[in-house]
Write an enzyme that holds these catalytic residues in place. Structure first.
Site, PDB file in Angstrom:
ATOM      1  N   LEU A 163       0.843  -1.193   0.000  1.00 23.03           N
ATOM      2  CA  LEU A 163       0.000   0.000   0.000  1.00 23.03           C
ATOM      3  C   LEU A 163       0.874   1.236   0.000  1.00 23.03           C
ATOM      4  CD1 LEU A 163      -2.489  -1.021   2.865  1.00 23.03           C
ATOM      5  CD2 LEU A 163      -2.707  -1.471   0.395  1.00 23.03           C
ATOM      6  N   ASP A 189       4.601   1.509   1.496  1.00 24.19           N
ATOM      7  CA  ASP A 189       5.665   2.261   0.843  1.00 24.19           C
ATOM      8  C   ASP A 189       5.350   3.748   0.961  1.00 24.19           C
ATOM      9  OD1 ASP A 189       7.645   3.298  -0.748  1.00 24.19           O
ATOM     10  OD2 ASP A 189       6.986   2.332  -2.598  1.00 24.19           O
ATOM     11  N   ASN A 191       7.544   6.250  -0.034  1.00 22.28           N
ATOM     12  CA  ASN A 191       8.260   7.074  -1.010  1.00 22.28           C
ATOM     13  C   ASN A 191       8.824   8.343  -0.384  1.00 22.28           C
ATOM     14  OD1 ASN A 191       6.065   5.738  -3.270  1.00 22.28           O
ATOM     15  ND2 ASN A 191       8.217   5.797  -3.788  1.00 22.28           N
ATOM     16  N   ASP A 239      14.585   1.791  -0.923  1.00 24.58           N
ATOM     17  CA  ASP A 239      14.422   1.823  -2.381  1.00 24.58           C
ATOM     18  C   ASP A 239      15.220   3.027  -2.894  1.00 24.58           C
ATOM     19  OD1 ASP A 239      13.513   2.157  -4.994  1.00 24.58           O
ATOM     20  OD2 ASP A 239      11.386   2.309  -4.501  1.00 24.58           O
TER      21      ASP A 239
HETATM   22  O1  NPG Z   1       4.156  -2.208 -10.166  1.00 22.49           O
HETATM   23  O2  NPG Z   1       5.636  -1.213 -11.389  1.00 22.49           O
HETATM   24  C1  NPG Z   1       4.858  -1.248 -10.429  1.00 22.49           C
HETATM   25  C2  NPG Z   1       4.765  -0.054  -9.555  1.00 22.49           C
HETATM   26  C3  NPG Z   1       5.396  -0.311  -8.246  1.00 22.49           C
HETATM   27  O3  NPG Z   1       4.893   1.202  -6.522  1.00 22.49           O
HETATM   28  C4  NPG Z   1       5.545   0.968  -7.489  1.00 22.49           C
HETATM   29  N1  NPG Z   1       6.427   1.807  -7.987  1.00 22.49           N
HETATM   30  O4  NPG Z   1       7.871   3.951  -5.654  1.00 22.49           O
HETATM   31  O5  NPG Z   1       8.218   1.912  -6.158  1.00 22.49           O
HETATM   32  C5  NPG Z   1       7.654   2.990  -6.359  1.00 22.49           C
HETATM   33  C6  NPG Z   1       6.639   3.098  -7.459  1.00 22.49           C
HETATM   34  C7  NPG Z   1       6.992   4.000  -8.607  1.00 22.49           C
HETATM   35  C8  NPG Z   1       6.304   3.908  -9.773  1.00 22.49           C
HETATM   36  C9  NPG Z   1       7.985   4.907  -8.535  1.00 22.49           C
HETATM   37  C10 NPG Z   1       6.579   4.715 -10.856  1.00 22.49           C
HETATM   38  C11 NPG Z   1       8.286   5.726  -9.622  1.00 22.49           C
HETATM   39  C12 NPG Z   1       7.577   5.611 -10.792  1.00 22.49           C
END
Ligand code: NPG
Length: 369
Positions: A163, A189, A191, A239
């Protein structure tokens, strides 16, 4: 030895099935650069994981385009006969910019492997032919909608739900999902949306039995994450902060996390991703394959990576249908048991469908000597 004749860059745009909201913004469309490397013997594809704006990281499409066109590709063409292991050195004059470098490294590697008929999975030392899939659920307008999406993904077979959270849309939302689905593998997550002063939010998440809390603090930080990890029993996963194998080693030594998310684009390509994997594995730290809403080109590469033995947790490697009404390649389909097949053909094992690729292309340019 491989000699590059030309590199074609394409900017492509694909609508997403639903908007994807994270703590740094909302995407309604996937726009990325694809590189096609032409060598004397084969051609290879690479997908750049940068986005329209520098929101996840400092890189973004227009910057990556210029860097590839004006610096990386000319350097590669000038380098003459090289192997993929030489590319770190060829690109060393450019600091940072792992996503742009990864695009060219991966396309070059794909061409090299296709020329000798070897699959990427075999080259990377895959330990399996199917990988376990998780899914990343964006921030929704309401809790009801979140529960409905999670229920749908679980019914499809996804083995781990992640989530997205942000300040104010965290503990209550996650608690509601945990209450509705007590037994599932669940993670969150952030971010990089929080500060160490928000530690109470993470303490409040502890009773919810999360598999991990991903990148809670600043996108560049290791030290404060180590302090937060000390306060919590839930494992932290990094990450954004892990942009190389060296940083992965530092994070593990500092105790900044106990799990590492590997996104090959974030670390400069498949070879550096393998080094991150090797570093973590030697330290007994589990890794999993992150996702950047890749098209089939990037997805194929992710599946090969995720088949390496240290990838012991389900990744963000979802089926094409979770992202796009129509993918650029033949769609990747997850089996009802929540696993997906690792491509076994030469290189990444898939090609963009020519007509579909042309229909999605917003701009193209070929760089020749
Ligand atoms: O399933 O590809 C996927 C998306 C997974 O959450 C996801 N990605 O922060 O990891 C992240 C995020 C993301 C997506 C980050 C797009 C940047 C661009």
């Amino acid at each position: 030895m491989t000699h590059v004749r030309a590199v074609e860059l394409r900017l492509v745009g694909l609508p997403l099935v639903r908007p994807f909201r994270t703590s740094f913004g909302t995407s309604t469309e996937k726009v990325c650069i694809l590189a096609r490397v032409e060598t004397d013997d084969a051609e290879g594809w690479g997908e750049c994981v940068a986005d329209i704006e520098p929101d996840f990281s400092a890189e973004f499409n227009e910057g990556a385009w210029i860097l590839m066109r004006d610096l990386l590709v000319p350097a590669l063409v000038r380098a003459g006969d090289v192997t993929v292991e030489d590319l770190d050195r060829v690109f060393a004059f450019v600091r940072g910019n792992p996503m742009a470098k990864a695009t060219i490294v991966d396309a070059f590697l794909d061409a090299e492997l296709r020329a000798r008929g070897e699959s990427l999975a075999n080259y990377l030392g895959a330990a399996t032919t199917r990988v376990a899939c998780g899914v990343s659920v964006g921030i929704t307008p309401t809790t009801e909608e979140l529960l409905a999406q999670v229920e749908g993904y679980l019914a499809e077979g996804y083995r781990r739900i992640k989530l997205k959270i942000e300040p104010g849309l965290d503990v209550e939302r996650v608690a509601a999902v945990r209450e509705a689905f007590p037994g599932i593998l669940l993670s969150v997550d952030a971010n990089a949306a929080y500060a160490l002063e928000d530690a109470d939010v993470f303490r409040a998440l502890e009773p919810l039995g999360l598999l991990m809390i991903e990148q809670p603090l600043h996108h560049d930080d290791l030290v404060q994450h180590a302090a937060l990890q000390q306060m919590l029993t839930t494992d932290l996963c990094l990450d954004e902060s892990i942009r190389s194998a060296a940083l992965a080693r530092d994070a593990i030594e500092l105790g900044s996390c106990r799990i590492v998310n590997i996104k090959q684009g974030r670390v400069g390509g498949a070879l550096e991703a393998r080094r991150v994997h090797d570093t973590a594995r030697a330290a007994g730290v589990p890794v999993w394959c992150g996702g950047m809403l890749e098209t089939g080109v990037g997805r194929a590469l992710n599946l090969a990576l995720a088949a390496m033995p240290g990838f012991t947790l389900p990744g963000d490697t979802s089926g094409s249908a979770r992202y796009f009404p129509e993918d650029l390649t033949a769609p990747f389909v997850m089996a009802p048991d929540g696993t997906m097949a690792v491509p076994q053909g030469p290189g990444i094992g898939v090609d963009p469908l020519p007509e579909r690729l042309d229909a999605c292309t917003l701009r193209r340019e070929t760089i020749r000597p």
